[in-house]
Write an enzyme that holds these catalytic residues in place. Sequence first.
Site, PDB file in Angstrom:
ATOM      1  N   GLU A  49      -5.631  -8.423  -0.138  1.00 22.91           N
ATOM      2  CA  GLU A  49      -6.305  -8.048   1.113  1.00 22.91           C
ATOM      3  C   GLU A  49      -7.774  -7.814   0.783  1.00 22.91           C
ATOM      4  OE1 GLU A  49      -4.699  -5.153   3.865  1.00 22.91           O
ATOM      5  OE2 GLU A  49      -2.649  -5.570   3.193  1.00 22.91           O
ATOM      6  N   GLU A  71       0.825  -1.226   0.000  1.00 27.11           N
ATOM      7  CA  GLU A  71       0.000   0.000   0.000  1.00 27.11           C
ATOM      8  C   GLU A  71       0.857   1.273   0.000  1.00 27.11           C
ATOM      9  OE1 GLU A  71      -3.001  -0.278   3.103  1.00 27.11           O
ATOM     10  OE2 GLU A  71      -4.050  -1.843   2.005  1.00 27.11           O
TER      11      GLU A  71
HETATM   12  O1  AHR Z   1      -5.091  -5.747   7.195  1.00 27.90           O
HETATM   13  C1  AHR Z   1      -4.954  -4.609   7.981  1.00 27.90           C
HETATM   14  C2  AHR Z   1      -4.239  -3.470   7.249  1.00 27.90           C
HETATM   15  O2  AHR Z   1      -5.035  -3.035   6.195  1.00 27.90           O
HETATM   16  C3  AHR Z   1      -2.941  -3.840   6.570  1.00 27.90           C
HETATM   17  O3  AHR Z   1      -1.850  -3.745   7.431  1.00 27.90           O
HETATM   18  C4  AHR Z   1      -2.830  -2.818   5.498  1.00 27.90           C
HETATM   19  O4  AHR Z   1      -2.102  -3.273   4.387  1.00 27.90           O
HETATM   20  C5  AHR Z   1      -4.254  -2.451   5.188  1.00 27.90           C
HETATM   21  O5  AHR Z   1      -4.446  -1.091   5.172  1.00 27.90           O
END
Ligand code: AHR
Length: 498
Positions: A291, A173
Amino acid sequence: MPKITFTLDPQNRISQLDPRLFGSFIEHLGRAVYTGIYEPEHPQATKEGFRQDVIELVKELGVTTVRYPGGNYVSGFNWRDGIGPQADRPVRLDYAWISKETNQFGIDEFARWCEKTGVEPMIAVNLGTGTPQEAGYFAEYCNHEGGTTLSDLRIQHGRKNPYNFRLWCLGNEMDGPWQTGQMNAREYAHKARETAKILRCVDPDVELVACGSSSAQMTTFPEWDRVVLEELYDYVDYISCHQYYENEGSETDFLASFVNMDNFIETIVSTANYAKALRRSDKNMMISFDEWNVWYLRGDPWDAPFKDKNNRFPVAPPLLEDKYSFLDALVVGGLLCSLLNHADRVKMASLAQLVNVIAPIFTEEGKGAIRQTIFWPFEMVASVARGCVLQHHLPVPTFSSKYGEARMVQSAVIHNPEQKELIIFALNCDFSQSWALDINLAAFGRTRVREHSVLRSDDLYAKNTFDQPERVKPESIPHNGTIELPPLSWSRIIIAIE
Ligand code: AHR
């Protein structure tokens, strides 16, 4: 009961399914590692300090890959802190989650945990405070056979053979203002390209994932993705997508989250195809949706440690410990269909996360572990979905949502010729009525419904707790000739091809 009449044909394929679609994620965050997967004092700890009860649940869940060590954590992570004798490892401040990191669990422990659990590791390198050179050293420690200082160090730490980790994420990210070392798209692309060159030099067999947008809500989406794809097209194999969903007050909107995921994926596919044309490339860029989940981001007091002046930087504090409802499980079911239906381009995905932190598995320190509601849709898919995803069209009405028009029944169909079965997953978003599936299966010869399991509840907000760990779980419906999808339910139907 209204009927949905449709036809399935083994020739109408979307794609072969990659089992890496059923990955998950463990970050050094809250209690994911410490008292989650690793707790040496636990009565069920293995000799390495891993919680055996959690290993069993991860196996049952059907997880195929696990991304590690972050997440936001990775952007300040120094892999060298977590190797060698545990007593000598430094304690550090974690800038991402305002916690103290004891480094008792590092890359060698993670690799051993993956071997014991039977999952493939997916390793992220630090492109926040880290450098391309350090990423290369990390890969050398992990994947080089021996005869160099770092690979010999691994051997000295007890691991003779290289780990040969295949999957590497180039940062995390990096478009996010919350990220340590945030960059603009061109800066990121430059750093990621130089890192990719080094990683491929250390090990030509690695598969590399570039950071895509942190969500479709980023103001830089999809321009970030366009720039990154144009610059990195020849250097990486995947672009990542991240997206979380939460119930913001309208159950209807929340149920329609799959529409947003569909749109997100299709936008990234178009952007990748544009970059492909510009590059005159014949390679298709694949997506790693590494994610995704339901996350009550607004209600999570993850910044609490900032506020507690007397206890800043606690060790493994309880962060992001969302307790999931039956409704959340339905939403996860819808999102799984969306991933399956894009299996031609989404080759990997990670449910974020795996244990304690926005997770399907929840533990108590020194005590037991339970399956949260969202465990079930994932398990119902990951345990059986192998083979080819089939194209199909359900002629159902739509309902309006903030994401646009959503199908009343969201579905995915898998054909597994080896097991001689067809598997249908279906989310019925209708609040009041059942829908019956009337399927023309003539192209498959003789068939019969072998199993219909369903996740349903009278209470949309029912949760599994340590007192009632099985309040929400799938049940089998006896087959009486009609495949009925009850109102607000998630179904798996397995049809044997005889
Ligand atoms: O999964 C929780 C957080 O969400 C992770 O650390 C990040 O990559 C995202 O913003």
